[in-house]
Write an enzyme that holds these catalytic residues in place. Structure first.
Site, PDB file in Angstrom:
ATOM      1  N   GLY A 121     -15.805 -33.979  62.019  1.00 39.05           N
ATOM      2  CA  GLY A 121     -16.504 -35.052  61.324  1.00 39.05           C
ATOM      3  C   GLY A 121     -16.535 -34.848  59.819  1.00 39.05           C
ATOM      4  O   GLY A 121     -17.386 -35.381  59.123  1.00 39.05           O
ATOM      5  N   LEU A 122     -15.595 -34.062  59.302  1.00 37.84           N
ATOM      6  CA  LEU A 122     -15.534 -33.850  57.853  1.00 37.84           C
ATOM      7  C   LEU A 122     -14.388 -34.649  57.243  1.00 37.84           C
ATOM      8  O   LEU A 122     -13.995 -34.435  56.098  1.00 37.84           O
ATOM      9  CB  LEU A 122     -15.383 -32.357  57.533  1.00 37.84           C
ATOM     10  CG  LEU A 122     -16.507 -31.468  58.071  1.00 37.84           C
ATOM     11  CD1 LEU A 122     -16.253 -30.015  57.720  1.00 37.84           C
ATOM     12  CD2 LEU A 122     -17.850 -31.905  57.505  1.00 37.84           C
ATOM     13  N   GLU A 157      -5.834 -46.330  58.788  1.00 41.06           N
ATOM     14  CA  GLU A 157      -6.656 -45.804  59.883  1.00 41.06           C
ATOM     15  C   GLU A 157      -6.891 -46.881  60.948  1.00 41.06           C
ATOM     16  O   GLU A 157      -6.838 -46.613  62.145  1.00 41.06           O
ATOM     17  CB  GLU A 157      -7.981 -45.311  59.302  1.00 41.06           C
ATOM     18  CG  GLU A 157      -8.879 -44.646  60.300  1.00 41.06           C
ATOM     19  CD  GLU A 157      -8.853 -43.112  60.234  1.00 41.06           C
ATOM     20  OE1 GLU A 157      -8.346 -42.560  59.240  1.00 41.06           O
ATOM     21  OE2 GLU A 157      -9.328 -42.502  61.183  1.00 41.06           O
ATOM     22  N   ASP A 169     -15.187 -42.572  53.938  1.00 43.71           N
ATOM     23  CA  ASP A 169     -14.504 -41.274  53.973  1.00 43.71           C
ATOM     24  C   ASP A 169     -13.384 -41.198  52.938  1.00 43.71           C
ATOM     25  O   ASP A 169     -13.240 -40.202  52.223  1.00 43.71           O
ATOM     26  CB  ASP A 169     -13.926 -41.008  55.368  1.00 43.71           C
ATOM     27  CG  ASP A 169     -14.980 -41.104  56.454  1.00 43.71           C
ATOM     28  OD1 ASP A 169     -16.178 -41.070  56.126  1.00 43.71           O
ATOM     29  OD2 ASP A 169     -14.597 -41.212  57.632  1.00 43.71           O
TER      30      ASP A 169
HETATM   31  C1  GLA Z   1     -17.073 -42.419  60.268  1.00 43.50           C
HETATM   32  C2  GLA Z   1     -16.336 -43.549  59.578  1.00 43.50           C
HETATM   33  C3  GLA Z   1     -17.046 -43.988  58.305  1.00 43.50           C
HETATM   34  C4  GLA Z   1     -18.523 -44.237  58.548  1.00 43.50           C
HETATM   35  C5  GLA Z   1     -19.151 -43.099  59.343  1.00 43.50           C
HETATM   36  C6  GLA Z   1     -20.556 -43.391  59.745  1.00 43.50           C
HETATM   37  O1  GLA Z   1     -17.020 -41.258  59.479  1.00 43.50           O
HETATM   38  O2  GLA Z   1     -15.026 -43.160  59.265  1.00 43.50           O
HETATM   39  O3  GLA Z   1     -16.424 -45.128  57.760  1.00 43.50           O
HETATM   40  O4  GLA Z   1     -18.724 -45.477  59.184  1.00 43.50           O
HETATM   41  O5  GLA Z   1     -18.405 -42.787  60.503  1.00 43.50           O
HETATM   42  O6  GLA Z   1     -21.361 -43.500  58.632  1.00 43.50           O
END
Ligand code: GLA
Length: 384
Positions: A121-122, A157, A169
């Site tokens: 999640g990074l 993406e 992100d």
């Molecule tokens: C993922 C998505 C982001 C955002 C987050 C939740 O990281 O890629 O665009 O929506 O989840 O905040």
């Protein structure tokens, strides 16, 4: 170290020098699932990054090598399509975007390496997309603006990974600034750098080391639920374009009686946007205590109302909740696994890490990985 390593691998493989670009992963301090609702987010780029070494070819071949997976991938410019091998898609998705914009590219050789843990999640994927876009832009002199590259990365993406992610992100990876968080308005795309004067407090990430398979399907479902809520509000308030414009009163009036689940989802988003705005004020006033309290509230909402947490994430937040050395903690990113982000007093980190590593291992039967995140600059050339 990373530069020497990737240069050498590139040289051994392609027998020439390469342009090297670094693009970082990100944390998000607060403001989760708000980006695709036209709200605000508060991410920052970190000291873990993806590196791409690249050089042009004279033909139309694309030859890729991923160091981590020790895998090659080859194709040509005229046969760009999503691949079953996962990682090439983030490079190919960018090439596809450039072709759709009408750029006539040439082939290229590239080696990809990095230290952003995958699936944590990074945003290693956004980092790879930004690194690729930046490198191709530089190498072929395409004269793209950073924001254009960010938007292309987001579309890549959507099309090549199949997740309808927001813009956070990629924006964080590209626009990051050392020791600053980015307050990004995801509607206007205006942004402000807010200094992170955390003093003796560090950003500690606890990686659950799980990524539940629900992550991408449920993400797209949440998006639809928010859109449904907006549709119902619009019947009475046509000026409302997204949850950014909605109030709790509007939700009470237009959504509650129609669907309690959708109400709960939308309520979290409306509150989270408000919470983020207040959290930015906390940060400006150096009130980390108050910021931290809001992070715990965000976690509560993500877990109980938006329902994108999981038992491992909840366990980690619960375990630090009553610890005086931890000012704030919450799950971070899309959910269903990945990391929690914690604001921790520096002198207590070692003890905390030992303690949490042990209880996590014992209760969840999983290893815990810990990172102390330094806030660094966004995408940049590190070897011309
Ligand atoms: C993922 C998505 C982001 C955002 C987050 C939740 O990281 O890629 O665009 O929506 O989840 O905040």
């Amino acid at each position: 170290m990373m530069i020497e390593k990737i240069s050498k691998i590139f040289h051994d493989k392609f027998n020439e020098d390469a342009l090297i670009v670094r693009s970082p992963g990100r944390v998000n301090i607060i403001g989760e699932h708000t980006d695709y609702n036209d709200g605000f987010v508060l991410p920052a780029a970190i000291d873990k990054a993806i590196y791409i070494a690249i050089s042009p070819r004279n033909d139309d071949k694309i030859c890729l090598h991923a160091v981590d997976f020790n895998e090659d991938f080859n194709c040509t410019l005229s046969t760009i399509a999503p691949s079953k091998q996962h990682w090439p898609n983030y490079v190919l998705g960018i090439v596809d975007q450039l072709q759709k914009k009408g750029f006539e590219l040439k082939g290229f050789n590239a080696v990809i390496d990095g230290d952003v843990p995958v699936g944590a999640g990074l945003s290693s994927s956004a980092a790879l997309e930004c690194a690729t876009a930046f490198a191709l832009n530089e190498m072929f002199g395409l004269k793209l603006y950073k924001l254009e590259m960010v938007q292309m990365a987001q579309k890549a993406e959507h099309l090549f990974a199949g997740v309808k992610v927001g813009i956070m992100d990629m924006f964080a990876s590209m626009f990051g600034k050392a020791e600053h968080a980015i307050k990004l308005d995801c509607r206007s795309l205006e942004y402000e750098y807010i200094p992170l004067h955390l003093n003796n407090i560090k950003i500690v990430l606890f990686n659950t080391n799980v990524k539940h398979s629900l992550a991408s399907s449920e993400y797209n479902v949440r998006r639809q639920q928010c859109e449904q809520g907006v549709e119902w509000i619009k019947e009475n308030y046509p000026q409302v374009k997204s949850l950014r414009d909605a109030t709790i009163e509007m939700l009470d009036e237009c959504v509650l009686s129609k669907d309690a689940l959708i109400y709960k989802r939308c309520k979290f988003i409306v509150e989270e946007i408000q919470r983020l705005l207040k959290a930015c004020e906390d940060l400006k006033q150096n009130d980390i205590q108050s910021l931290g309290e809001k992070m715990f509230l965000t976690h509560e909402g993500l877990s109980k109302e938006y329902e994108v947490s999981c038992k491992e994430l909840d366990f980690l937040v619960e375990s630090v909740k009553n610890n005086n050395a931890v000012l704030g903690a919450r799950m971070m990113g899309g959910g269903f696994g990945g990391c929690t982000i914690n604001l921790v007093k520096e002198d207590a980190i070692d003890n905390l890490v030992n303690e949490i590593t042990e209880v996590y291992q014992r209760e969840m039967k999983l290893p815990l990985t810990t990172y102390i995140a330094r806030i660094e600059n966004g995408t940049e050339i590190i070897q011309p």
